[in-house]
Design a protein around this motif. Structure first.
Motif, mmCIF file in Angstrom:
data_model
loop_
_atom_site.group_PDB
_atom_site.id
_atom_site.type_symbol
_atom_site.label_atom_id
_atom_site.label_comp_id
_atom_site.label_asym_id
_atom_site.label_seq_id
_atom_site.Cartn_x
_atom_site.Cartn_y
_atom_site.Cartn_z
ATOM 1 N N ALA A 18 0.829 -1.203 0.000
ATOM 2 C CA ALA A 18 0.000 0.000 0.000
ATOM 3 C C ALA A 18 0.868 1.259 0.000
ATOM 4 O O ALA A 18 0.598 2.220 -0.742
ATOM 5 C CB ALA A 18 -0.923 -0.011 1.219
ATOM 6 N N LYS A 19 1.924 1.259 0.806
ATOM 7 C CA LYS A 19 2.823 2.417 0.848
ATOM 8 C C LYS A 19 3.457 2.663 -0.517
ATOM 9 O O LYS A 19 3.610 3.818 -0.950
ATOM 10 C CB LYS A 19 3.908 2.210 1.901
ATOM 11 N N ALA A 20 3.819 1.583 -1.204
ATOM 12 C CA ALA A 20 4.437 1.714 -2.526
ATOM 13 C C ALA A 20 3.467 2.348 -3.521
ATOM 14 O O ALA A 20 3.846 3.224 -4.313
ATOM 15 C CB ALA A 20 4.895 0.348 -3.026
ATOM 16 N N THR A 95 -14.472 -4.022 -8.342
ATOM 17 C CA THR A 95 -13.426 -5.045 -8.350
ATOM 18 C C THR A 95 -13.267 -5.643 -6.962
ATOM 19 O O THR A 95 -13.574 -4.989 -5.960
ATOM 20 C CB THR A 95 -12.076 -4.457 -8.807
ATOM 21 N N GLY A 96 -12.756 -6.879 -6.912
ATOM 22 C CA GLY A 96 -12.434 -7.519 -5.652
ATOM 23 C C GLY A 96 -10.946 -7.482 -5.368
ATOM 24 O O GLY A 96 -10.468 -8.069 -4.393
ATOM 25 N N ASP A 97 -10.167 -6.781 -6.203
ATOM 26 C CA ASP A 97 -8.712 -6.631 -6.067
ATOM 27 C C ASP A 97 -8.435 -5.298 -5.372
ATOM 28 O O ASP A 97 -8.699 -4.231 -5.941
ATOM 29 C CB ASP A 97 -8.071 -6.675 -7.450
ATOM 30 N N TRP A 98 -7.902 -5.348 -4.147
ATOM 31 C CA TRP A 98 -7.752 -4.112 -3.392
ATOM 32 C C TRP A 98 -6.754 -3.141 -4.021
ATOM 33 O O TRP A 98 -6.910 -1.921 -3.895
ATOM 34 C CB TRP A 98 -7.379 -4.403 -1.938
ATOM 35 N N LYS A 99 -5.747 -3.664 -4.695
ATOM 36 C CA LYS A 99 -4.768 -2.771 -5.327
ATOM 37 C C LYS A 99 -5.407 -1.995 -6.475
ATOM 38 O O LYS A 99 -5.175 -0.789 -6.640
ATOM 39 C CB LYS A 99 -3.563 -3.580 -5.824
ATOM 40 N N LYS A 100 -6.222 -2.678 -7.274
ATOM 41 C CA LYS A 100 -6.934 -1.994 -8.363
ATOM 42 C C LYS A 100 -7.911 -0.968 -7.776
ATOM 43 O O LYS A 100 -8.031 0.147 -8.278
ATOM 44 C CB LYS A 100 -7.703 -3.005 -9.212
ATOM 45 N N ALA A 101 -8.601 -1.378 -6.705
ATOM 46 C CA ALA A 101 -9.565 -0.474 -6.080
ATOM 47 C C ALA A 101 -8.871 0.769 -5.531
ATOM 48 O O ALA A 101 -9.389 1.895 -5.663
ATOM 49 C CB ALA A 101 -10.313 -1.196 -4.970
ATOM 50 N N LEU A 102 -7.707 0.601 -4.924
ATOM 51 C CA LEU A 102 -6.963 1.729 -4.375
ATOM 52 C C LEU A 102 -6.548 2.687 -5.482
ATOM 53 O O LEU A 102 -6.732 3.910 -5.371
ATOM 54 C CB LEU A 102 -5.728 1.225 -3.618
ATOM 55 N N ARG A 103 -6.010 2.158 -6.568
ATOM 56 C CA ARG A 103 -5.595 3.018 -7.687
ATOM 57 C C ARG A 103 -6.794 3.722 -8.313
ATOM 58 O O ARG A 103 -6.728 4.923 -8.617
ATOM 59 C CB ARG A 103 -4.855 2.188 -8.743
ATOM 60 N N ARG A 104 -7.872 2.993 -8.516
ATOM 61 C CA ARG A 104 -9.065 3.599 -9.121
ATOM 62 C C ARG A 104 -9.608 4.722 -8.241
ATOM 63 O O ARG A 104 -10.039 5.769 -8.743
ATOM 64 C CB ARG A 104 -10.152 2.533 -9.328
ATOM 65 N N THR A 105 -9.566 4.510 -6.931
ATOM 66 C CA THR A 105 -10.077 5.528 -6.019
ATOM 67 C C THR A 105 -9.206 6.771 -6.031
ATOM 68 O O THR A 105 -9.705 7.905 -6.049
ATOM 69 C CB THR A 105 -10.166 4.969 -4.588
ATOM 70 N N LEU A 106 -7.891 6.586 -6.032
ATOM 71 C CA LEU A 106 -6.976 7.724 -6.057
ATOM 72 C C LEU A 106 -7.074 8.508 -7.364
ATOM 73 O O LEU A 106 -6.866 9.722 -7.387
ATOM 74 C CB LEU A 106 -5.541 7.234 -5.849
ATOM 75 N N GLU A 107 -7.416 7.818 -8.435
ATOM 76 C CA GLU A 107 -7.459 8.468 -9.751
ATOM 77 C C GLU A 107 -8.852 8.967 -10.137
ATOM 78 O O GLU A 107 -8.977 9.976 -10.828
ATOM 79 C CB GLU A 107 -6.952 7.484 -10.818
ATOM 80 N N GLN A 108 -9.905 8.256 -9.706
ATOM 81 C CA GLN A 108 -11.253 8.590 -10.152
ATOM 82 C C GLN A 108 -12.240 8.831 -9.016
ATOM 83 O O GLN A 108 -13.403 9.146 -9.276
ATOM 84 C CB GLN A 108 -11.816 7.450 -11.008
ATOM 85 N N GLY A 109 -11.787 8.679 -7.779
ATOM 86 C CA GLY A 109 -12.705 8.729 -6.653
ATOM 87 C C GLY A 109 -13.418 10.057 -6.487
ATOM 88 O O GLY A 109 -12.861 11.124 -6.742
ATOM 89 N N GLU A 110 -14.672 9.982 -6.058
ATOM 90 C CA GLU A 110 -15.480 11.161 -5.774
ATOM 91 C C GLU A 110 -16.414 10.837 -4.609
ATOM 92 O O GLU A 110 -16.733 9.674 -4.365
ATOM 93 C CB GLU A 110 -16.301 11.553 -7.003
ATOM 94 N N PRO A 111 -16.857 11.843 -3.870
ATOM 95 C CA PRO A 111 -17.758 11.575 -2.740
ATOM 96 C C PRO A 111 -19.106 11.044 -3.229
ATOM 97 O O PRO A 111 -19.698 11.590 -4.161
ATOM 98 C CB PRO A 111 -17.926 12.944 -2.074
ATOM 99 N N ARG A 112 -19.586 9.959 -2.598
ATOM 100 C CA ARG A 112 -20.899 9.381 -2.899
ATOM 101 C C ARG A 112 -21.641 9.115 -1.601
ATOM 102 O O ARG A 112 -21.134 8.425 -0.723
ATOM 103 C CB ARG A 112 -20.757 8.064 -3.677
ATOM 104 N N LYS A 113 -22.823 9.677 -1.475
ATOM 105 C CA LYS A 113 -23.638 9.400 -0.300
ATOM 106 C C LYS A 113 -24.196 7.987 -0.409
ATOM 107 O O LYS A 113 -24.764 7.618 -1.434
ATOM 108 C CB LYS A 113 -24.772 10.416 -0.190
ATOM 109 N N VAL A 114 -24.022 7.196 0.635
ATOM 110 C CA VAL A 114 -24.451 5.804 0.621
ATOM 111 C C VAL A 114 -25.591 5.612 1.626
ATOM 112 O O VAL A 114 -25.436 5.905 2.815
ATOM 113 C CB VAL A 114 -23.286 4.858 0.975
ATOM 114 N N ALA A 115 -26.723 5.149 1.124
ATOM 115 C CA ALA A 115 -27.847 4.807 1.989
ATOM 116 C C ALA A 115 -27.697 3.362 2.437
ATOM 117 O O ALA A 115 -26.913 2.594 1.871
ATOM 118 C CB ALA A 115 -29.172 4.996 1.239
ATOM 119 N N GLY A 116 -28.427 2.982 3.453
ATOM 120 C CA GLY A 116 -28.322 1.605 3.935
ATOM 121 C C GLY A 116 -29.498 1.240 4.803
ATOM 122 O O GLY A 116 -30.544 1.900 4.793
#
Length: 285
Positions: A18-20, A95-116
């Motif tokens: 993750a640090k890398a 995705t179920g791959d945390w590394k892909k999810a981390l990169r996607r979030t850093l590059e494309q992430g935006e705030p989303r309100k989540v209901a539950g």
């Protein structure tokens, strides 16, 4: 970023990995390991410091708990896939791959309100399965993982119990009904979500005979069970359930104790996720 290396989908090298990845981006990142007696304190300290964003890489239950706590403190949170089923991360990052999810979030992430939804103090953000058919969840996951022997064993156990008793329920204080199970689906993954009338999609599984039960069991394993003719779907904001014995329950892929009675409520804004847009999730998936 909080990491539990003992979670099944993480591993001991996750901290360094993750640090890398984080070092490749223009962020000031602090990676902390969740371990031992200080597990809960580390989470509380991270949230109390109110970071710009809190990433969590851990099992399904821990990710769900951190999302709930972050929502109460209005902290932006990213729940990366580090568990077994990863229902919430897959819905937010595709995705179920945390590394892909981390990169996607850093590059494309935006705030989303989540209901539950909430069952007492237990929150869920994808779905809650109430009733004996909740036992099908482990069998279906074993099939997806290619563990056919384990799937067969779990399916036999599930079928022995799945249609042995019904639960009673009432939607929004209306007439009492009976069903083999009630599945409550949040707006995050509901196919019937209506912005003008938000709520939980309630899918009641009702079978009249063994043939219907077998068909529903097959659909629960291999297809979209909501399309089965024995499933009735409606929208609700409050649910009361009760049964003769403890009600089996799976919320966001995790088995939780419920008891003989339960109340479920819709939570319009449970937390704010740093996640992909719905279109980006669909493209990624």
């Amino acid at each position: 970023m909080l990491i539990n290396p003992m979670s099944g989908g993480v591993g001991n090298r996750a901290g360094d990995e993750a640090k890398a990845i984080l070092s490749e981006y223009d962020v000031d990142a602090d990676v902390r390991i969740l371990e031992g007696d200080g597990f809960a304190d580390t989470i509380d300290e991270a949230i109390s410091e109110r970071p710009d964003a809190l990433f969590v890489l851990a099992g399904d239950g821990t990710a769900r708990s951190v999302a709930t706590l972050a929502g109460q403190k209005d902290v932006l949170v990213a729940t990366l896939p580090g568990g077994t089923m990863n229902m919430l991360p897959k819905a937010l990052y595709g995705t179920g791959d945390w590394k892909k999810a981390l990169r996607r979030t850093l590059e494309q992430g935006e705030p989303r309100k989540v209901a539950g939804g909430a069952i007492g103090e237990e929150y869920f953000y994808c779905a809650a399965i109430m009733g004996a058919p909740a036992l099908w969840a482990p069998a279906r996951e074993a099939i997806r993982s290619g563990k056919l022997g384990e799937a067969w064993s779990k399916a036999r156990l599930a079928f022995r119990r799945a249609f042995s008793g019904r639960i009673r329920f009432s939607l929004d204080g209306k007439t009492e009904e009976k069903a083999e199970a009630l599945v409550l689906i949040t707006p995050l993954i509901s196919k019937a979500f209506n912005e003008s009338d938000p709520g939980l999609e309630a899918a009641a599984m009702k079978t009249a005979d063994t043939g219907q039960a077998l068909r529903l069991a097959a659909n629960a394993l291999f297809n979209d069970w909501r399309d089965d003719e024995a499933v009735d779907t409606r929208r609700t904001r409050k649910v009361k359930l009760w049964g003769r014995s403890r009600i089996p329950a799976v919320i966001d892929g995790e088995t939780v104790p419920v008891g003989k009675e339960a109340e479920v409520r819709f939570v319009p804004h449970a937390f704010t996720a740093l996640a992909l847009s719905p279109q980006a999730v669909e493209d990624a998936g």
